[in-house]
Design an enzyme around this catalytic site. Structure first.
Site, mmCIF file in Angstrom:
data_model
loop_
_atom_site.group_PDB
_atom_site.id
_atom_site.type_symbol
_atom_site.label_atom_id
_atom_site.label_comp_id
_atom_site.label_asym_id
_atom_site.label_seq_id
_atom_site.Cartn_x
_atom_site.Cartn_y
_atom_site.Cartn_z
ATOM 1 N N ARG A 1 -16.526 7.853 4.010
ATOM 2 C CA ARG A 1 -15.246 8.555 3.897
ATOM 3 C C ARG A 1 -15.502 10.025 3.615
ATOM 4 O O ARG A 1 -16.279 10.382 2.724
ATOM 5 C CB ARG A 1 -14.381 7.953 2.795
ATOM 6 N N CYS B 1 7.176 9.065 -2.348
ATOM 7 C CA CYS B 1 7.820 9.674 -3.511
ATOM 8 C C CYS B 1 6.815 10.088 -4.575
ATOM 9 O O CYS B 1 7.152 10.820 -5.502
ATOM 10 C CB CYS B 1 8.837 8.712 -4.112
ATOM 11 N N CYS C 1 3.570 6.244 -7.562
ATOM 12 C CA CYS C 1 2.315 5.528 -7.834
ATOM 13 C C CYS C 1 1.193 6.506 -8.171
ATOM 14 O O CYS C 1 0.417 6.285 -9.111
ATOM 15 C CB CYS C 1 1.943 4.641 -6.652
ATOM 16 N N CYS D 1 7.401 3.256 3.018
ATOM 17 C CA CYS D 1 7.046 4.128 1.892
ATOM 18 C C CYS D 1 7.631 5.513 2.118
ATOM 19 O O CYS D 1 7.350 6.148 3.143
ATOM 20 C CB CYS D 1 5.526 4.216 1.767
ATOM 21 N N ARG E 1 -0.415 3.909 0.564
ATOM 22 C CA ARG E 1 0.858 3.633 -0.095
ATOM 23 C C ARG E 1 1.811 2.819 0.776
ATOM 24 O O ARG E 1 2.674 2.112 0.260
ATOM 25 C CB ARG E 1 1.499 4.956 -0.508
ATOM 26 N N TYR F 1 -15.528 14.041 -5.057
ATOM 27 C CA TYR F 1 -16.381 13.266 -5.949
ATOM 28 C C TYR F 1 -17.850 13.658 -5.732
ATOM 29 O O TYR F 1 -18.162 14.530 -4.935
ATOM 30 C CB TYR F 1 -16.135 11.768 -5.749
#
Length: 645
Positions: free
Chosen positions: A222, A346, A349, A343, A320, A174
Site C-alpha cells: 500500500r 460524514c 467513524c 456512506c 467506510r 507510517y
C-alpha cells in the site's frame, strides 16, 4: 450483469478472488489492548465476508508494540496471537472470501501516550498533527535491521494463522513511508539522502518478507501515491517507485494518498469528489503490469464500475462504504441498488478513531455490534406509534416493522428527513441526501403507515391507542437572551438553510460553530456579501471533528466574501447595527441582516406531557428531543428503541 468488470474473478499469484472488491484496511479499535482478536472483530469481518467481498485486508497490524498507532489495534508481534487470528481467518473463509494481514509500524505517527515509549523514526521529525508532539528518536542502522526481522516474523505468523495474502503498509506516513519520503527522512547514511537510498528500507522489507513466505505467496504493497504536503512524495516519485515494486515481486499495488499532515487525503470527507484518487491509480497503472487497486470516496457501485471500465484500476478498495453496508457487494451483484446504505463520508467513524474510541457508523448502528444488534422477530407484536420522521424516527419505524410490529409513523411536515434537509444545504454536505433516500426507500418497501403533514397531540394518541410510543420530535433553534433578538431582520440558521428567507446585503452570522460556518458559506455561495461571522471564543468550528473541521475552516478562510471576528461578543441588535464587545472595548457595526446560529433546544414538550400523565406504558425518546446532537445519535437511539419495544 449490470457491473461486469466488478464481478470478474482475478487470481493473485494463484489465490483466486471471486470479484474485484477489496475491503480496505481500516483501524477500528476493536481488538484487545494486547493486540489480540476479539469476537466483536470476528463478527464484524464475517459479516463483510457474508456480504460477498472478494478480499478483506484486516487493518494495520503492528509488528512491534512500540509501533502501534491505536490503543486497541490488532498486533502481529507475538506467537500468542496466532490462535485468535486463525479463528478470524476461518470465519472469513467460511463465506468464500479471502483475507490478508496488513503489516505496519507507526514510526513517528504515534505517541508515548499510546505506546509508553518515545516514538522512533528514520529522523527526529515530529508529527505536527498528533497531540503531545513527541519528537521521535532516530533509529540506528542496527535497529533498522532489527525491524526487518520483526516484519519477517509478522509475515510468518500471518501464514501460520491462515491468511491468504500479506499487504505491507507503505502509506499514510507510517514507518516504511517515512523512510521513503524526503519530508520525514533527513538521514545522510545509506538509508537517506538520494531516492535510491530512501527506497532501501521499503525494498528490504519486501525482500525479507518474501524470503519468509516463499515464491508462491502473494504480497501487496500500500502506497500514498501523493503525500499532498510541500516537500513530500509526489505521483511522479511514486510512478518510479511502483516500477521498483514490480521488479521486487509485488503482486498488487494498493493506491491511497496522504500522511497525517494531510490527513483529509487519507480518509476524505464528503466535500471531496467520489473516486477522488482514481487518477492517481491510473498514473501508476499506466507504468506497470502489476495489478492496481484504488480507494477514495468510492461509495456507489456505479463509481466503482466506471473506474474499472475506464482502466484506471484493476481492483476497488472500499473502507467506510462497507462500514455503512456490509452487503454492499451482494446488493450490487443482485441489482438492488436502492437497498444499499450509502456512506455519506460524514467522518464520524474517523473522528472516533482519532480519539482512540472503538469506531461506529453514524448511519449503520449494527456496525461493530453485529451479534447483539441482529434484528430478531418479536414474540408479541404491538401497535407502535413513532412521532417524528427525522433520521431517528425513520430508523425506529424501519426496525420496528422488520421485527413484526404494526407501525404508524407521523410527521408534521410534508417530507421525511428532518434536519438533514438543512444540513444538505451546506456546499460540503450534499451526500446526506443518501441517508434520507435509503430510509425513505426502506419505509416505502415496508408495512409502515407513513402519515405526513400529521401533527401528533395527546388527543391523537388517545384516538390511536398505541401499545408503545417512540418520540423523535427533534429540536428547534435556540434564541439567545440578547436585546433586539426579536427584531424582524433577525433570522435563524434554519430559516436560511431552509430557504424561507433570502437576505441580501451585509449579514452577520452569530456563532462560529459548525452550523454557523456552514450557514456563512451557504450565504456567500448564494450571493450575499459581505458575511461577518461573530464568535465569542478564539476558535472556529467548536467541537467539530478533525477532517470536517479542516474542510469547513479552510473553505471559510478561502472565501473572500466572509469576514471572521473571534473573541467578540454580541451585546445588542439594533435596527441597522450591532453593538459588539472585544477585550472590553465596544464597537458599533453597521449591518443589514442577522442570522442566529447559537445552537438548538430539544423539542420535548409532547414527551414530557406523556411522561407526566403516565398512561403510556412503553414510552421512548430518541435523538435531539433528548439532547441536540448529530445524526449518529438519532439513528442509534431510534435503532435501540425499536429493538426494546
Amino acid at each position: 450483469m449490470m457491473f461486469k468488470r466488478m464481478f470478474e474473478p482475478y487470481a493473485l499469484r494463484g489465490v483466486e478472488l471471486k470479484n474485484r472488491i477489496i475491503a480496505a484496511p481500516c483501524e477500528r479499535n476493536f481488538a484487545n489492548t494486547d493486540g489480540s482478536v476479539t469476537q466483536r472483530y470476528i463478527d464484524f469481518l464475517a459479516e463483510r465476508a457474508r456480504g460477498e467481498v472478494g478480499l478483506i485486508i484486516v487493518e494495520s497490524m503492528y509488528t512491534n508494540p512500540t509501533g502501534r498507532g491505536h490503543i486497541r489495534q490488532l498486533g502481529l508481534h507475538d506467537d500468542k496471537l496466532i490462535a485468535g487470528l486463525k479463528r478470524m481467518t476461518d470465519a472469513v473463509h467460511r463465506y468464500g472470501a479471502k483475507v490478508a494481514t496488513h503489516l505496519m509500524h507507526a514510526g513517528r505517527e504515534t505517541s508515548s501516550y499510546i505506546t509508553g515509549r518515545q516514538p522512533v523514526a528514520p529522523s527526529n521529525v515530529p508529527c505536527r498533527t498528533l497531540a503531545g508532539g513527541d519528537i521521535p528518536r532516530e533509529l540506528t542502522v542496527e535497529e533498522i535491521k532489527a525491524h526487518l526481522v520483526e516484519f519477517a516474523e509478522a509475515a510468518r505468523r500471518s501464514v501460520e494463522a491462515g491468511f491468504d495474502l500479506i499487504e505491507i503498509h507503505g502509506a499514510h506516513g507510517y514507518l516504511i513511508n517515512q523512510f521513503l519520503s524526503p519530508f520525514t527522512n533527513k538521514r545522510t547514511d545509506e538509508y537517506g539522502g538520494t531516492f535510491e537510498n530512501r527506497m532501501r528500507f521499503p525494498l528490504e522489507v519486501i525482500a525479507t518478507v518474501r524470503a519468509v513466505v516463499g515464491e508462491d505467496f502473494p504480497l501487496a504493497y500500500r502506497m500514498s501515491a501523493d503525500e499532498k504536503v510541500d516537500g513530500g512524495l509526489t505521483i511522479d516519485d511514486m510512478v518510479v517507485f511502483s516500477q521498483k515494486l514490480e521488479k521486487a515481486g509485488i503482486d498488487l499495488i494498493d493506491v491511497s494518498a496522504g500522511i497525517y499532515e494531510s490527513v483529509i487525503w487519507i480518509a476524505q470527507p464528503m466535500a471531496f469528489a467520489r473516486g477522488c484518487l482514481a487518477d492517481l491509480g491510473c498514473r501508476i497503472k499506466e507504468r506497470v503490469k502489476t495489478p492496481v487497486s484504488v480507494v477514495g470516496r468510492i461509495n456507489h457501485p456505479q463509481v466503482a464500475e466506471q473506474i474499472l471500465a475506464a482502466g484506471k484500476a484493476d481492483f476497488i478498495a472500499l473502507g467506510r462504504a462497507l462500514h455503512a453496508d456490509p452487503y454492499w457487494v451482494r446488493k450490487a451483484r443482485e441489482g438492488k441498488l436502492d437497498d444499499i446504505r450509502i456512506c455519506p463520508a460524514c467522518m464520524s467513524c474517523s473522528d472516533q478513531l482519532a480519539t482512540n474510541l472503538p469506531i461506529s457508523c453514524a448511519i449503520n448502528p449494527e456496525m461493530g455490534r453485529e451479534r447483539e444488534f441482529a434484528i430478531k422477530p418479536t414474540a408479541t407484536p404491538k401497535k407502535v406509534l413513532v412521532v417524528g420522521a427525522g433520521p431517528g424516527g425513520m430508523e425506529a419505524a424501519r426496525v420496528a416493522d422488520l421485527r413484526g410490529h404494526k407501525v404508524i409513523l407521523c410527521e408534521q411536515e410534508n417530507r421525511m428527513g428532518g434536519q438533514l434537509h438543512y444540513a444538505m444545504q451546506s456546499p460540503s454536505k450534499k451526500e446526506f441526501a443518501e441517508v434520507i433516500r435509503y430510509l425513505e426507500t426502506q419505509l416505502g418497501k415496508s408495512s409502515v403507515d407513513v402519515r405526513l403533514g400529521s401533527r401528533v397531540t395527546r388527543q391523537t394518541i388517545e384516538e390511536l391507542k398505541p401499545d408503545a410510543v417512540i418520540i423523535a420530535t427533534g429540536a428547534y433553534p435556540a434564541t439567545p437572551f440578547i436585546p433586539g433578538a426579536e427584531k424582524s431582520h433577525v433570522y435563524t440558521a434554519i430559516d436560511i438553510l431552509n430557504r424561507r428567507v433570502a437576505p441580501s446585503g451585509k449579514t452577520a452570522v452569530i456563532g462560529g460553530g459548525l452550523v454557523g460556518l456552514e450557514t456563512a458559506l451557504f450565504l456567500a455561495e448564494n450571493g450575499v456579501s459581505p458575511v461577518v461571522i461573530i464568535e465569542p471564543t478564539d476558535k472556529l468550528g467548536g467541537a467539530v471533528g478533525l477532517r470536517a473541521g479542516w474542510v469547513v475552516r479552510t473553505d471559510v478562510a478561502n472565501c473572500c466574501d466572509i469576514e471572521v471576528r473571534t473573541q467578540t461578543t454580541l451585546e445588542e441588535i439594533r435596527d441597522r447595527s450591532l453593538l459588539l464587545q472585544k477585550g472590553g472595548e465596544m464597537e458599533e457595526m453597521e449591518i443589514r441582516n442577522v442570522v442566529l446560529a447559537v445552537g438548538m433546544r430539544n423539542n420535548n414538550a409532547l414527551a414530557e406531557e406523556l411522561k407526566a400523565e403516565g398512561k403510556i406504558e412503553e414510552l421512548y425518546t430518541v435523538g435531539d428531543c433528548n439532547i441536540p446532537r448529530s445524526v449518529k445519535e438519532a439513528i442509534e437511539e431510534g435503532a435501540i428503541a425499536a429493538r426494546r419495544v
